[in-house]
Scaffold this motif. Sequence first.
Motif, mmCIF file in Angstrom:
data_model
loop_
_atom_site.group_PDB
_atom_site.id
_atom_site.type_symbol
_atom_site.label_atom_id
_atom_site.label_comp_id
_atom_site.label_asym_id
_atom_site.label_seq_id
_atom_site.Cartn_x
_atom_site.Cartn_y
_atom_site.Cartn_z
ATOM 1 N N GLU A 1 0.658 -1.215 0.068
ATOM 2 C CA GLU A 1 0.065 0.071 0.009
ATOM 3 C C GLU A 1 0.732 1.237 -0.012
ATOM 4 O OE1 GLU A 1 -3.067 2.746 0.455
ATOM 5 O OE2 GLU A 1 -3.232 0.718 0.154
ATOM 6 N N GLU A 2 1.919 1.240 0.619
ATOM 7 C CA GLU A 2 2.674 2.527 1.017
ATOM 8 C C GLU A 2 3.488 2.678 -0.318
ATOM 9 O OE1 GLU A 2 4.642 -0.561 3.566
ATOM 10 O OE2 GLU A 2 2.561 -0.022 3.159
ATOM 11 N N ASP A 3 3.624 1.737 -1.141
ATOM 12 C CA ASP A 3 4.464 1.773 -2.412
ATOM 13 C C ASP A 3 3.514 2.787 -3.557
ATOM 14 O OD1 ASP A 3 6.606 0.451 -1.628
ATOM 15 O OD2 ASP A 3 5.732 -1.530 -2.122
ATOM 16 N N LEU A 4 2.254 2.766 -3.296
ATOM 17 C CA LEU A 4 1.354 3.406 -4.336
ATOM 18 C C LEU A 4 1.240 4.753 -4.063
ATOM 19 C CD1 LEU A 4 -1.560 0.745 -4.207
ATOM 20 C CD2 LEU A 4 0.542 0.867 -5.681
ATOM 21 N N PRO A 5 0.949 5.644 -5.400
ATOM 22 C CA PRO A 5 0.803 6.829 -5.323
ATOM 23 C C PRO A 5 -0.630 7.074 -4.624
ATOM 24 C CG PRO A 5 0.563 6.148 -7.579
ATOM 25 C CD PRO A 5 1.162 4.967 -6.730
ATOM 26 N N SER A 6 -0.771 8.109 -3.904
ATOM 27 C CA SER A 6 -2.071 8.482 -3.198
ATOM 28 C C SER A 6 -3.245 8.905 -4.133
ATOM 29 C CB SER A 6 -1.769 9.628 -2.293
ATOM 30 O OG SER A 6 -1.412 10.673 -2.739
ATOM 31 N N VAL A 7 -4.092 8.895 -3.996
ATOM 32 C CA VAL A 7 -5.191 9.593 -4.835
ATOM 33 C C VAL A 7 -4.960 10.949 -5.107
ATOM 34 C CG1 VAL A 7 -7.643 10.044 -5.006
ATOM 35 C CG2 VAL A 7 -6.974 7.714 -4.391
ATOM 36 N N PRO A 8 -4.747 11.953 -3.976
ATOM 37 C CA PRO A 8 -4.419 13.248 -4.175
ATOM 38 C C PRO A 8 -3.343 13.566 -5.115
ATOM 39 C CG PRO A 8 -5.244 12.669 -2.013
ATOM 40 C CD PRO A 8 -4.851 11.214 -2.568
ATOM 41 N N THR A 9 -2.327 12.569 -4.987
ATOM 42 C CA THR A 9 -1.096 12.756 -5.824
ATOM 43 C C THR A 9 -1.644 12.520 -7.122
ATOM 44 O OG1 THR A 9 0.351 12.201 -4.225
ATOM 45 C CG2 THR A 9 1.215 11.960 -6.651
ATOM 46 N N LEU A 10 -2.272 11.619 -7.573
ATOM 47 C CA LEU A 10 -2.861 11.484 -8.907
ATOM 48 C C LEU A 10 -4.017 12.354 -9.401
ATOM 49 C CD1 LEU A 10 -3.014 7.591 -8.470
ATOM 50 C CD2 LEU A 10 -1.563 8.840 -10.134
ATOM 51 N N LEU A 11 -4.655 12.859 -8.533
ATOM 52 C CA LEU A 11 -5.419 14.100 -8.824
ATOM 53 C C LEU A 11 -4.709 15.170 -9.333
ATOM 54 C CD1 LEU A 11 -8.173 13.603 -6.344
ATOM 55 C CD2 LEU A 11 -8.505 13.250 -8.656
ATOM 56 N N LEU A 12 -3.701 15.327 -8.652
ATOM 57 C CA LEU A 12 -2.750 16.597 -9.090
ATOM 58 C C LEU A 12 -2.208 16.491 -10.568
ATOM 59 C CD1 LEU A 12 -0.670 17.599 -6.004
ATOM 60 C CD2 LEU A 12 -2.357 18.945 -7.037
ATOM 61 N N THR A 13 -1.928 15.078 -10.776
ATOM 62 C CA THR A 13 -1.322 14.815 -12.095
ATOM 63 C C THR A 13 -2.449 14.784 -13.160
ATOM 64 O OG1 THR A 13 0.251 13.034 -11.179
ATOM 65 C CG2 THR A 13 -0.437 12.838 -13.421
ATOM 66 N N THR A 14 -3.455 14.316 -12.667
ATOM 67 C CA THR A 14 -4.833 14.339 -13.532
ATOM 68 C C THR A 14 -4.897 16.024 -13.959
ATOM 69 O OG1 THR A 14 -5.770 12.407 -12.670
ATOM 70 C CG2 THR A 14 -7.196 14.044 -13.725
ATOM 71 N N ARG A 15 -4.884 16.995 -13.033
ATOM 72 C CA ARG A 15 -5.420 18.101 -13.222
ATOM 73 C C ARG A 15 -4.189 18.749 -14.203
ATOM 74 N NH1 ARG A 15 -4.848 23.500 -12.021
ATOM 75 N NH2 ARG A 15 -6.835 24.590 -11.563
ATOM 76 N N SER A 16 -2.962 18.439 -14.004
ATOM 77 C CA SER A 16 -2.001 19.086 -14.907
ATOM 78 C C SER A 16 -2.088 18.548 -16.244
ATOM 79 C CB SER A 16 -0.566 18.309 -14.378
ATOM 80 O OG SER A 16 -0.325 17.184 -14.889
ATOM 81 N N ILE A 17 -3.088 17.711 -17.008
ATOM 82 C CA ILE A 17 -3.057 17.587 -18.128
ATOM 83 C C ILE A 17 -4.530 18.075 -18.672
ATOM 84 C CG2 ILE A 17 -1.251 15.765 -18.257
ATOM 85 C CD1 ILE A 17 -4.796 14.752 -18.535
ATOM 86 N N LEU A 18 -5.278 18.673 -18.055
ATOM 87 C CA LEU A 18 -6.622 19.085 -18.464
ATOM 88 C C LEU A 18 -6.436 20.373 -19.335
ATOM 89 C CD1 LEU A 18 -8.921 18.646 -15.386
ATOM 90 C CD2 LEU A 18 -9.361 18.030 -17.696
#
Length: 244
Positions: free
Chosen positions: A227-244
């Motif tokens: 679990e601790e190896d995975l990127p968090s949902v908030p981190t991935l949401l930031l990535t998602t926002r960056s390509i909108l």
Amino acid sequence: KPRDSSFEIRPKTFAVMALPGFARPYLRGMVTEVKSSAPKLLGKFPGMYAAPAHSSKDAVVKKIAELFEERGASRYDSFSSQSEHARMTAFMAMRHGARPSVVAAAFLHDVGHLLLDEHAGRTDFLLTDKCHEEVGHKFLCRSGFPDEVTELVRLHVDAKRYLCATDPTYFANLSQASKQSLALQGGPFSAEAASSWKSFPNSLAAAVLRRWEDEGKRLWEMGAVREEDLPSVPTLLLTTRSIL
């Protein structure tokens, strides 16, 4: 029940149903797709899930965050939640050096399941094909995501069908739920359909993403990734926002 035999010509892609006895006509070089007769479910979702066209970046990210918060703990496969699966697939993309748009596609590839509230706890689970890839694709298009995200989401189911047709070992390594859904989604492509499908834009990129997805499932089930190896949902949401 499996997808039916009603045909629709779609100018942007991409899929050929490989069911026995079905013709696969061509029109101006475009492949005919067998399209489900399932209702247009996206318009029936509660308003918070039907993203309006031209949503602001913050509004889109908020809607996606709400989906993961409210439905991410549900399970499609028995060994992981849908949130864990999304994060694991994004982790695999990051592990292979994928650019942000592909990481976002990996994170969001099953957003249609969340929109549909499709999970193993429902009595109708895997009784019909709800076309989650199309639902997710429509949602992401309306939310303003670029094609390099939306097309990988649209194509990830057909990528499974392609890989099962072209790699003799692939089916055996699918999760049980993916094997069951494959039958509803039309089964492996025929040799002709696989050859046609791989020539379309984004198809082979979707196949690479699909391999990461299924490899990630196996690694997660084995406990090889924590679990601790995975990127968090908030981190991935930031990535998602960056390509909108």
